[in-house]
Design a protein around this motif. Structure first.
Motif, PDB file in Angstrom:
ATOM      1  N   ASP A  21       0.809  -1.214   0.000  1.00  0.00           N
ATOM      2  CA  ASP A  21       0.000   0.000   0.000  1.00  0.00           C
ATOM      3  C   ASP A  21       0.849   1.274   0.000  1.00  0.00           C
ATOM      4  O   ASP A  21       0.316   2.375  -0.085  1.00  0.00           O
ATOM      5  CB  ASP A  21      -0.966   0.014   1.192  1.00  0.00           C
ATOM      6  CG  ASP A  21      -0.265   0.003   2.539  1.00  0.00           C
ATOM      7  OD1 ASP A  21       0.867  -0.512   2.631  1.00  0.00           O
ATOM      8  OD2 ASP A  21      -0.856   0.511   3.508  1.00  0.00           O
ATOM      9  N   ARG A  22       2.189   1.140   0.060  1.00  0.00           N
ATOM     10  CA  ARG A  22       3.082   2.305   0.061  1.00  0.00           C
ATOM     11  C   ARG A  22       3.956   2.359  -1.194  1.00  0.00           C
ATOM     12  O   ARG A  22       4.938   3.083  -1.230  1.00  0.00           O
ATOM     13  CB  ARG A  22       3.948   2.285   1.321  1.00  0.00           C
ATOM     14  CG  ARG A  22       3.110   2.449   2.596  1.00  0.00           C
ATOM     15  CD  ARG A  22       3.967   2.513   3.828  1.00  0.00           C
ATOM     16  NE  ARG A  22       4.704   3.777   3.859  1.00  0.00           N
ATOM     17  CZ  ARG A  22       5.689   4.016   4.721  1.00  0.00           C
ATOM     18  NH1 ARG A  22       6.064   3.089   5.580  1.00  0.00           N
ATOM     19  NH2 ARG A  22       6.318   5.171   4.701  1.00  0.00           N
ATOM     20  N   GLU A  23       3.592   1.593  -2.225  1.00  0.00           N
ATOM     21  CA  GLU A  23       4.398   1.561  -3.437  1.00  0.00           C
ATOM     22  C   GLU A  23       4.426   2.903  -4.156  1.00  0.00           C
ATOM     23  O   GLU A  23       5.439   3.282  -4.746  1.00  0.00           O
ATOM     24  CB  GLU A  23       3.919   0.449  -4.368  1.00  0.00           C
ATOM     25  CG  GLU A  23       4.259  -0.925  -3.840  1.00  0.00           C
ATOM     26  CD  GLU A  23       3.815  -2.056  -4.757  1.00  0.00           C
ATOM     27  OE1 GLU A  23       3.292  -1.770  -5.873  1.00  0.00           O
ATOM     28  OE2 GLU A  23       3.993  -3.214  -4.366  1.00  0.00           O
ATOM     29  N   GLY A  24       3.345   3.656  -4.126  1.00  0.00           N
ATOM     30  CA  GLY A  24       3.321   4.988  -4.728  1.00  0.00           C
ATOM     31  C   GLY A  24       4.303   5.925  -4.058  1.00  0.00           C
ATOM     32  O   GLY A  24       5.054   6.654  -4.722  1.00  0.00           O
ATOM     33  N   GLU A  25       4.315   5.898  -2.746  1.00  0.00           N
ATOM     34  CA  GLU A  25       5.271   6.704  -1.971  1.00  0.00           C
ATOM     35  C   GLU A  25       6.695   6.269  -2.284  1.00  0.00           C
ATOM     36  O   GLU A  25       7.590   7.096  -2.433  1.00  0.00           O
ATOM     37  CB  GLU A  25       4.974   6.545  -0.478  1.00  0.00           C
ATOM     38  CG  GLU A  25       5.942   7.266   0.429  1.00  0.00           C
ATOM     39  CD  GLU A  25       5.734   6.945   1.904  1.00  0.00           C
ATOM     40  OE1 GLU A  25       6.514   7.459   2.723  1.00  0.00           O
ATOM     41  OE2 GLU A  25       4.794   6.180   2.246  1.00  0.00           O
TER      42      GLU A  25
END
Length: 134
Positions: A21-25
């Motif tokens: 869920d933090r791949e965009g960041e």
């Protein structure tokens, strides 16, 4: 615009526990880390092209920078980058020490050593009072 030194797949290989869920960041931080390296070491791309630096070096450094920024410990209140907590009982004192409060990407000393221009090995020498050199 120059390509980033590492991509999301490379970061996942370096850090298998990257939260999905933090791949965009993570993608944004990969870019920021690459920009920081180019700003501080503008000759890195030329050294890679000339074959005097392995492309794996900036890739490793970028992955380290991103993992370090994204794994900064947090307090129960949600503050990131907490390095230590010190509490007392009387007369009621509390100290919080933040090591990376905004989760920024940064170069460690080891990272800087990897990126710096290679220097030749230095030899120790001395001058003997009799005039000879060793």
């Amino acid at each position: 615009m120059a390509a980033d030194y590492a991509d999301l797949d490379g970061l996942k290989a370096h850090w298998p526990l990257l939260p999905s869920d933090r791949e965009g960041e993570a993608g944004q931080k990969l870019h920021e880390a690459s920009v920081e390296i180019r700003a501080l070491y503008p000759d890195v791309d030329a050294r890679i092209a000339a074959g005097t630096m392995d492309a794996d070096i900036p890739r490793l450094v970028v992955c380290r920078m991103v993992k370090r920024a994204m794994t900064a410990p947090a307090t129960p209140g949600g503050e990131g980058g907490l390095g230590s907590i010190q509490q007392g009982a009387g007369p009621f004192s509390q100290t919080l020490n933040f090591s990376n409060p905004d989760g920024a990407v940064y170069l460690s000393k080891a990272d800087r050593n990897l990126l710096r221009t290679a220097r030749g090995h230095k030899r120790a020498w001395t001058i003997i009072p009799s005039g000879g050199a060793v």
